[in-house]
Write an enzyme that holds these catalytic residues in place. Structure first.
Site, PDB file in Angstrom:
ATOM      1  N   THR A 152       0.819  -1.212   0.000  1.00  0.00           N
ATOM      2  CA  THR A 152       0.000   0.000   0.000  1.00  0.00           C
ATOM      3  C   THR A 152       0.855   1.265   0.000  1.00  0.00           C
ATOM      4  O   THR A 152       1.894   1.319   0.651  1.00  0.00           O
ATOM      5  CB  THR A 152      -0.891  -0.014   1.256  1.00  0.00           C
ATOM      6  OG1 THR A 152      -1.691  -1.197   1.218  1.00  0.00           O
ATOM      7  CG2 THR A 152      -1.781   1.195   1.333  1.00  0.00           C
ATOM      8  N   GLY A 191       3.148  -2.696   8.918  1.00  0.00           N
ATOM      9  CA  GLY A 191       3.416  -2.830  10.350  1.00  0.00           C
ATOM     10  C   GLY A 191       4.887  -3.095  10.597  1.00  0.00           C
ATOM     11  O   GLY A 191       5.509  -3.895   9.899  1.00  0.00           O
ATOM     12  N   GLU A 434      -6.261  -6.076   4.257  1.00  0.00           N
ATOM     13  CA  GLU A 434      -6.321  -7.326   3.472  1.00  0.00           C
ATOM     14  C   GLU A 434      -7.525  -7.329   2.531  1.00  0.00           C
ATOM     15  O   GLU A 434      -8.185  -8.348   2.359  1.00  0.00           O
ATOM     16  CB  GLU A 434      -6.379  -8.550   4.400  1.00  0.00           C
ATOM     17  CG  GLU A 434      -5.183  -8.736   5.287  1.00  0.00           C
ATOM     18  CD  GLU A 434      -3.999  -9.364   4.550  1.00  0.00           C
ATOM     19  OE1 GLU A 434      -4.213 -10.114   3.593  1.00  0.00           O
ATOM     20  OE2 GLU A 434      -2.855  -9.061   4.937  1.00  0.00           O
TER      21      GLU A 434
END
Lengths: 670, 670
Positions: A152, A191, A434
């Site tokens: 992303t 993350g 997701e």
């Protein structure tokens, strides 16, 4: 009052439970052996006192929380290594992902190495060539390479072709040159990317020999392994506070002419040769597999979160007394209010439903992935379609059901120490990541409309999850029945009706002169509704079938209670969706009145077993982390003990009084 | 890129708006004069640079956040005093509560003196005798007495008779002795109680002359005015972190033989004489007034929160581009996706609806309170009933609509810097406080069932909000119509049908041998549903009527757009509640298909004016506090700027790497 005394209401509730709670736990876990293994692992890890926080996380600053999370995450890695508690990355049988569940309990949020343990390892497993795997898997397992998955971008999520990061091959040095051409091209969200990882899987647009070659995946070292300093050409940091995920260390990443060796492209499928020749993947659908794994994992994740919320809400409702049902009688447990039962019993049923359907989907997926590895691709579209809508419906329903549990705990549910706000935050996030739910629903809709066309063309060779549509494609003599099987048929009738409506709507918009794409967009609200209805029909049928199938191996008492849960789930959703059922089935108004009555009966039937049913989830206090939901029911004592930990309470007078308030009071006197 | 340049998409959107945005703002505020006054106040307060935070709140520790909130709250008090910006406590006309809105923007959460400014002052105004008011109002206004309202206890919320705190009169010293007999009797939740206030309104069970006299209200000094130290016999502190409200400083409070003078009982209604003689209140319903004020204020509050969420979601959706509608075309604004319009346009309509209905309810309430003060009580039951269900429905709908806006902003909506998480947290809290929604709904249901009995007994003298029930009490020739007026009739038919069903259900349970109370509990899910349906019928009718009424004074362009909003609101809810409408009206399946089509048309009609409609709310950037929703649309730049403010980003390597991660990496090498 003794610290170990169990609340008397809970003692009474447990005494009247009609089934063996242990048996339920074994069933929920997937077998006694798994339960015992899970408990052993929990016992070992949680015996380390250093994992307990002296000051609760929520009092710390953002930076302190991150540092504490790293401390605990590394300590857990150390403990697992020391005790050899490795779990398989892709277990053949669907097992409780208990280490992740314990870790969530310990970190009290998302671990900064969560994406290392999941997407980074899964991508190495799924997309690297055997030689690459041999190099990277050991490094990743030893945490020499700490990694994340960077796809992303700040300006681009769902639409992968829109990604802007480029990788241009330079045959002179046999390197790829990575660049972030614009602000919106910055990688955003991975993350651990902020300050934790030193490696990164990067998805970028590949150019070789002057030609655009589509998206490719690369492994990129971004920090020095010794000093952890960002390498030259790397701009990396964290993206700041979120609804939750405070310790996930989500980061941003920009490249400026950053070079990586040719061998760092993940080459299981496509390849770039030394001279820059691009060798296409034999099958560009091969990477779909890893996406499906991510979605199926979410179903298990949210099922556990929802189960935890149900435990908390039910135990609190057994301990809390409020108002009067009858004059001159003591205040009843709030669990005796039918409105309260209506709010929280569905969460018990849904926790079971999603766990069981998640297990079924995992097993289905493993079998399809096995077939894919043997070159048989035909099951992939159906697996893709069902995993998309299941991820969407399970994440959405879990989030709203957790929120309903939180609200059912009144003001105390608003306290962080109830843990319900965190459970909601973690779960609602999975609506977006997701694959955003609406986008996923429209993926499923595409499959459903294709199937519908197939039926219209007379083709009856449908795949298993849509086979039921054949029963409703033509006028049938199907008649409504107020039985569990009848309700499942009803949900199927609704799904078929909504698929037909959506299909007709697209056709109508096309006939009115719109392009295929515009027609799709104009009908998209109905397309999403069709996917949802399909998913609910499948969910209900599988939940019901699996409990039915298990009943031969379960004791009659437990089996009976589980069947009540199934029926509650079916009736609840039939009433919720009564509008659709009225539109697309032959249900009558009297049937609906009867369902209402049956629903009230089922609430009363489940009431005496409510505490036993949530005890059966066997979620330890250290996993629940809840003042309201602990096994001993010491609700008020825990609330007070937690409050006293506030650093603000360490001083009788806060400095702000003398600094700000008193001077203002004094000007007022003048 | 210039810092002041407005995003081009937003420029284009604003160019195509068909109405005058200023005119909408004046209508929304309640008149041009109010708009100008609001803007002046905003301008003055926000010109103080010290109100801006250098480090965003979310990076601070819990304690630092509190201290910073006090700093800003006191500074705003100082500014208001300096510039004479006092607002009336109970304005006769419903005005934008703009100072509270600005304050929320400045504190970025709830102010620690919020309850001082609201419940403390309102209780002095509503429940003190004139002599008491003369003493306390000036002290409270000058912040010499900083106060809060302490009713809820750790173990007791809704059920006031269950409160445990006692006040026992001692005629020898002419004092009340306050005690907290148990852990569950601790006062729990009052905002500012932790470390901010030095006074407290305390609700306690009164005993005089050895007899129990019911609940009474007292004003109690709990801290020294000079040193701010808790007085002997007072145990006070804060209750810890919550979902939001981090700076509200909610506290706990326990009394141990704490003595206050007799004159500190609030004596507007009941009194205790020197010798301990208890003089009953002439009318124990007099205190209902203050409760109604609290509920009506919530409707305005949540309407503003929802409007802010709508602004953020619409502007972001105009700036964000994603995917492809058509091959080889650039990525469209996500505002062009019908699924996105479906998610967020309802929030624009609902923001208007709740604001307008809130204004109507405020004006109704002021007139009833006036009548009450003249001894005319007959309108109170209806006001109580309508304010209960309105508070419940408006808070619930606002919360879920804000959450839908947040989810519609994808990952970026999950960022705290979007401000959507805070708006959700603040709004969902109002589902619980000032009367938990289910409890309030059941209060309204009691009124509705009484009304239904009245109708069954042939009494047609109904109060205004339930007058419509007469049309449906007997079989009528009412026929469904797919017009706005027809839809409103439909909602009324549903409400009447659900009230009848709930009534019949209670009767049925009583006839089956249950007590009245048990029957009520058994039917309570249906009773709540009846209240909700009634509320929606009233909401829809008032929203529609008020826009209709205003249309004569508004320009035709604006009037047209507002009528589209009303129709969108009606059709959206008709489709949401299609199950009930099918059950309780004569709507046909074709009517529903036509409504679906009309809904899709309305989304398309509103699309070009979406940005204009949210601009019309006229919420300043300093109030929105959103990287996604600012007026200039610099979404990505702001997201990045905010991220760079993270203290974690001030250092390239966080100390936790050397302290925890690297040692683990090194053991792996062994």
């Amino acid at each position: 009052m003794s610290l170990t005394k169990v609340n008397e209401d809970l003692v009474r509730e447990r005494e009247k439970c009609t089934f063996d709670v242990k048996e339920l736990t074994h069933y929920f876990d997937g077998g006694e052996e798994i339960t015992l293994n899970r408990r052993k692992v929990e016992e070992i890890i949680l015996s380390y006192k250093e994992l307990k926080d002296e000051v609760p996380e929520d009092y710390l600053s953002h930076k302190e929380r991150y540092e504490n999370a790293i401390r605990k995450a590394i300590l857990v890695k150390d403990i697992r290594k020391r005790h050899n508690l490795d779990t398989p990355l892709m277990p053949e049988k669907y097992e409780v992902t208990y280490v992740n569940t314990i870790l969530k309990g310990i970190i009290k949020d998302i671990s900064p190495v969560y994406l290392h343990d999941t997407m980074f390892l899964v991508t190495i497993w799924g997309q690297m060539s055997p030689e690459q795997q041999a190099e990277w898997m050991p490094k990743a397992k030893d945490l020499k390479a700490i990694g994340t998955y960077a796809q992303t971008e700040l300006g681009h999520g769902t639409f992968l072709r829109g990604l802007e990061t480029t990788a241009t091959y330079d045959p002179e040095t046999e390197e790829f040159v990575l660049n972030t051409p614009t602000l919106t091209a910055y990688k955003w969200w991975p993350g651990g990317l902020g300050h934790t990882v030193n490696h990164c899987i990067v998805v970028a647009q590949l150019y070789t020999q002057g030609k655009y070659r589509g998206l490719q995946t690369f492994i990129v070292q971004i920090r020095d392994l010794e000093t952890h300093m960002p390498l030259p050409g790397i701009h990396v940091g964290e993206i700041g506070p979120k609804f939750n995920f405070q310790t996930a260390n989500n980061g941003f990443l920009g490249f400026k002419n950053f070079r990586i060796p040719r061998k760092n492209m993940l080459m299981r499928n496509a390849q770039v040769l030394k001279d820059g020749t691009y060798v296409k993947s034999k099958n560009d659908k091969l990477t779909y597999g890893t996406l499906v794994i991510g979605r199926v994992n979410i179903i298990n994740d949210v099922a556990i979160n929802l189960s935890a919320a149900a435990v908390i809400a039910v135990r609190y409702s057994a301990v809390r007394h409020q108002s009067q049902l009858k004059p001159n009688q003591p205040e009843p447990q709030i669990l005796d209010y039918v409105t309260q039962q209506h709010k929280i019993f569905i969460s018990i049923a849904t926790g079971h439903a999603f766990r069981i359907v998640g297990r079924w989907l995992w097993n289905t997926m493993m079998q399809v992935l096995q077939n894919i590895s043997e070159g048989k691709m035909e099951q992939l579209p159906e697996l893709h379609a069902i995993s998309c809508c299941m991820k969407a419906v399970c994440s959405q329903d879990s989030a709203s059901s957790i929120e309903q549990c939180r609200l059912a705990c009144g003001g105390h549910g608003f306290m962080k120490s109830s843990n319900l706000p965190l459970l909601y935050g973690l779960t609602t996030a999975s609506i977006t990541y997701e694959g955003e739910n609406t986008v996923l629903m429209l993926q499923t809709a595409r499959f459903l409309l294709k199937t519908w066309m197939q039926i219209l063309e007379g083709d009856t060779a449908l795949t298993p999850t849509v086979l039921y549509l054949l029963n409703f494609a033509k006028p049938t003599d199907y008649r409504w029945e107020n039985t569990p099987q009848g309700l499942i048929k009803g949900f199927q009738a609704v799904a078929a009706g909504k698929i037909k409506t959506a299909y007709d709507s697209v056709v109508k918009y096309v006939n009115a002169g719109n392009s295929q794409q515009d027609a799709w967009n104009l009908a998209s609200v109905q397309l999403v509704a069709a996917s949802e209805a399909h998913c609910r029909a499948v969910l209900c049928e599988i939940f019901s079938n699996e409990i039915q199938r298990a009943s031969s191996t379960l004791s009659p008492n437990l089996s009976k209670v589980l069947q009540q849960l199934v029926e509650l789930y079916l009736v609840y959703w039939a009433l919720e969706k009564r509008g659709d059922i009225l539109l697309y089935s032959t249900i009558s108004k009297d049937d609906i009145a009867a369902l209402n009555k049956r629903y009230e009966e089922l609430l009363a039937l489940i009431r005496p077993n409510a505490v036993g049913l949530v005890d059966g989830f066997d979620l330890r206090d250290e996993v629940l982390n809840s003042t309201l939901g602990a096994h001993d029911g010491r609700v008020y004592e825990r609330l007070f003990e937690e409050a006293l930990k506030s650093p603000l309470n360490a001083e009788p007078v806060n400095s702000s009084f003398h600094k700000y308030t008193k001077p203002f009071m004094e000007t007022a006197k003048l």
